[in-house]
Design a protein around this motif. Structure first.
Motif, PDB file in Angstrom:
ATOM      1  N   PHE A  61       0.829  -1.207   0.000  1.00  0.00           N
ATOM      2  CA  PHE A  61       0.000   0.000   0.000  1.00  0.00           C
ATOM      3  C   PHE A  61       0.863   1.257   0.000  1.00  0.00           C
ATOM      4  O   PHE A  61       0.530   2.249  -0.649  1.00  0.00           O
ATOM      5  CB  PHE A  61      -0.987  -0.002   1.171  1.00  0.00           C
ATOM      6  CG  PHE A  61      -2.148  -0.923   0.941  1.00  0.00           C
ATOM      7  CD1 PHE A  61      -3.068  -0.669  -0.076  1.00  0.00           C
ATOM      8  CD2 PHE A  61      -2.309  -2.062   1.716  1.00  0.00           C
ATOM      9  CE1 PHE A  61      -4.126  -1.525  -0.309  1.00  0.00           C
ATOM     10  CE2 PHE A  61      -3.372  -2.923   1.487  1.00  0.00           C
ATOM     11  CZ  PHE A  61      -4.284  -2.652   0.473  1.00  0.00           C
ATOM     12  N   PHE A  62       1.999   1.219   0.706  1.00  0.00           N
ATOM     13  CA  PHE A  62       2.923   2.353   0.678  1.00  0.00           C
ATOM     14  C   PHE A  62       3.429   2.561  -0.743  1.00  0.00           C
ATOM     15  O   PHE A  62       3.435   3.676  -1.251  1.00  0.00           O
ATOM     16  CB  PHE A  62       4.098   2.113   1.632  1.00  0.00           C
ATOM     17  CG  PHE A  62       5.168   3.161   1.523  1.00  0.00           C
ATOM     18  CD1 PHE A  62       4.996   4.398   2.108  1.00  0.00           C
ATOM     19  CD2 PHE A  62       6.330   2.907   0.819  1.00  0.00           C
ATOM     20  CE1 PHE A  62       5.974   5.384   2.004  1.00  0.00           C
ATOM     21  CE2 PHE A  62       7.314   3.879   0.709  1.00  0.00           C
ATOM     22  CZ  PHE A  62       7.131   5.118   1.300  1.00  0.00           C
ATOM     23  N   TYR A  63       3.866   1.478  -1.392  1.00  0.00           N
ATOM     24  CA  TYR A  63       4.341   1.580  -2.771  1.00  0.00           C
ATOM     25  C   TYR A  63       3.257   2.174  -3.672  1.00  0.00           C
ATOM     26  O   TYR A  63       3.513   3.079  -4.465  1.00  0.00           O
ATOM     27  CB  TYR A  63       4.787   0.215  -3.318  1.00  0.00           C
ATOM     28  CG  TYR A  63       4.951   0.264  -4.808  1.00  0.00           C
ATOM     29  CD1 TYR A  63       6.060   0.892  -5.368  1.00  0.00           C
ATOM     30  CD2 TYR A  63       3.973  -0.238  -5.659  1.00  0.00           C
ATOM     31  CE1 TYR A  63       6.195   1.001  -6.733  1.00  0.00           C
ATOM     32  CE2 TYR A  63       4.101  -0.129  -7.023  1.00  0.00           C
ATOM     33  CZ  TYR A  63       5.207   0.488  -7.559  1.00  0.00           C
ATOM     34  OH  TYR A  63       5.329   0.601  -8.920  1.00  0.00           O
ATOM     35  N   GLU A  64       2.054   1.657  -3.544  1.00  0.00           N
ATOM     36  CA  GLU A  64       0.959   2.142  -4.387  1.00  0.00           C
ATOM     37  C   GLU A  64       0.714   3.638  -4.154  1.00  0.00           C
ATOM     38  O   GLU A  64       0.480   4.391  -5.096  1.00  0.00           O
ATOM     39  CB  GLU A  64      -0.307   1.339  -4.110  1.00  0.00           C
ATOM     40  CG  GLU A  64      -1.416   1.621  -5.093  1.00  0.00           C
ATOM     41  CD  GLU A  64      -2.588   0.694  -4.880  1.00  0.00           C
ATOM     42  OE1 GLU A  64      -3.273   0.835  -3.857  1.00  0.00           O
ATOM     43  OE2 GLU A  64      -2.811  -0.176  -5.746  1.00  0.00           O
ATOM     44  N   ALA A  65       0.808   4.051  -2.909  1.00  0.00           N
ATOM     45  CA  ALA A  65       0.557   5.459  -2.587  1.00  0.00           C
ATOM     46  C   ALA A  65       1.613   6.382  -3.182  1.00  0.00           C
ATOM     47  O   ALA A  65       1.297   7.480  -3.626  1.00  0.00           O
ATOM     48  CB  ALA A  65       0.495   5.647  -1.070  1.00  0.00           C
ATOM     49  N   ILE A  66       2.869   5.939  -3.211  1.00  0.00           N
ATOM     50  CA  ILE A  66       3.913   6.818  -3.745  1.00  0.00           C
ATOM     51  C   ILE A  66       4.117   6.652  -5.235  1.00  0.00           C
ATOM     52  O   ILE A  66       4.701   7.518  -5.872  1.00  0.00           O
ATOM     53  CB  ILE A  66       5.261   6.630  -3.010  1.00  0.00           C
ATOM     54  CG1 ILE A  66       5.847   5.257  -3.273  1.00  0.00           C
ATOM     55  CG2 ILE A  66       5.119   6.932  -1.535  1.00  0.00           C
ATOM     56  CD1 ILE A  66       7.284   5.103  -2.825  1.00  0.00           C
ATOM     57  N   GLU A  68       1.758   6.349  -7.702  1.00  0.00           N
ATOM     58  CA  GLU A  68       0.758   6.961  -8.573  1.00  0.00           C
ATOM     59  C   GLU A  68       0.732   8.475  -8.391  1.00  0.00           C
ATOM     60  O   GLU A  68       0.329   8.984  -7.358  1.00  0.00           O
ATOM     61  CB  GLU A  68      -0.632   6.391  -8.258  1.00  0.00           C
ATOM     62  CG  GLU A  68      -1.676   6.859  -9.233  1.00  0.00           C
ATOM     63  CD  GLU A  68      -3.000   6.159  -9.014  1.00  0.00           C
ATOM     64  OE1 GLU A  68      -4.018   6.812  -9.235  1.00  0.00           O
ATOM     65  OE2 GLU A  68      -3.009   4.991  -8.627  1.00  0.00           O
ATOM     66  N   ARG A  70      -0.439  12.170  -8.310  1.00  0.00           N
ATOM     67  CA  ARG A  70      -1.766  12.744  -8.148  1.00  0.00           C
ATOM     68  C   ARG A  70      -1.809  14.214  -8.539  1.00  0.00           C
ATOM     69  O   ARG A  70      -2.853  14.774  -8.734  1.00  0.00           O
ATOM     70  CB  ARG A  70      -2.230  12.577  -6.705  1.00  0.00           C
ATOM     71  CG  ARG A  70      -2.525  11.135  -6.344  1.00  0.00           C
ATOM     72  CD  ARG A  70      -2.740  10.938  -4.866  1.00  0.00           C
ATOM     73  NE  ARG A  70      -1.575  11.253  -4.065  1.00  0.00           N
ATOM     74  CZ  ARG A  70      -0.531  10.453  -3.883  1.00  0.00           C
ATOM     75  NH1 ARG A  70      -0.490   9.294  -4.468  1.00  0.00           N
ATOM     76  NH2 ARG A  70       0.471  10.806  -3.124  1.00  0.00           N
ATOM     77  N   ASP A  74       3.801  15.465  -7.611  1.00  0.00           N
ATOM     78  CA  ASP A  74       4.066  14.045  -7.783  1.00  0.00           C
ATOM     79  C   ASP A  74       4.738  13.783  -9.126  1.00  0.00           C
ATOM     80  O   ASP A  74       5.622  12.934  -9.227  1.00  0.00           O
ATOM     81  CB  ASP A  74       2.778  13.235  -7.667  1.00  0.00           C
ATOM     82  CG  ASP A  74       2.236  13.230  -6.241  1.00  0.00           C
ATOM     83  OD1 ASP A  74       3.020  13.428  -5.297  1.00  0.00           O
ATOM     84  OD2 ASP A  74       1.021  13.038  -6.090  1.00  0.00           O
ATOM     85  N   SER A 143      -0.659  -0.576 -11.066  1.00  0.00           N
ATOM     86  CA  SER A 143      -1.409  -0.890  -9.851  1.00  0.00           C
ATOM     87  C   SER A 143      -0.858  -2.132  -9.171  1.00  0.00           C
ATOM     88  O   SER A 143      -0.330  -3.020  -9.805  1.00  0.00           O
ATOM     89  CB  SER A 143      -2.880  -1.092 -10.210  1.00  0.00           C
ATOM     90  OG  SER A 143      -3.616  -1.343  -9.061  1.00  0.00           O
TER      91      SER A 143
END
Length: 154
Positions: A61-66, A68, A70, A74, A143
């Protein structure tokens, strides 16, 4: 980062989890980020993560958050990450550059050059054997949820 497949994410997590505890600490995560040119304090990182360590699912989840982007900031962070991999500054990431940076980060485990080319090929839209910024951005925005499902099954 290399094209982040489920296997790559698993390998990164295992490399970070030096004591095989099933958790990576903020310090271990910070070392990875510093290795790819992202400077942050442990306090900032712990605030972002919300705890002092991450299990595998938390890491995903950390990887996914950083990964993508936004907003424009970013996008700039992605540009900086791209520049870390574009060692010669020619605007492209070659197999050799990818391998060099991953080795420096301790994430390349004696793979052959063919593996590297295969990793690039996944995102190489124009099939020139290189990743330009847009292809790199597509790779980084990939994703992760299927990795969560696969890991829970294993």
């Amino acid at each position: 980062m290399s094209p982040i497949s489920n296997l790559d994410i698993d390998r990164i997590f295992k490399n970070l989890d030096k004591n095989n505890s099933g958790q990576i600490t903020i310090a271990e995560l910070q070392n990875l980020l510093h290795g790819i040119g992202i400077q942050t304090t442990s306090e900032e990182l712990e605030k972002l993560v919300g705890r002092s360590s991450l299990d595998y699912v938390g890491f995903l989840f950390f990887y996914e958050a950083i990964a993508e982007p936004r907003d424009a900031d970013d996008e700039e962070d992605l540009r900086k990450a791209f520049e870390v991999f574009d060692v010669d500054g020619d605007g492209f990431i070659s197999c050799e550059e990818l391998k060099m940076v991953l080795t420096k980060m301790g994430l390349w485990e004696k793979k052959s050059g063919d593996d590297c080319r295969d990793m690039i090929h996944v995102y190489d839209k124009n099939l020139d054997g290189l990743l330009d910024f847009e292809e790199f951005k597509d790779m980084m925005m990939m994703s992760v949820p299927s990795a969560v499902v696969d890991r829970k099954r294993n």
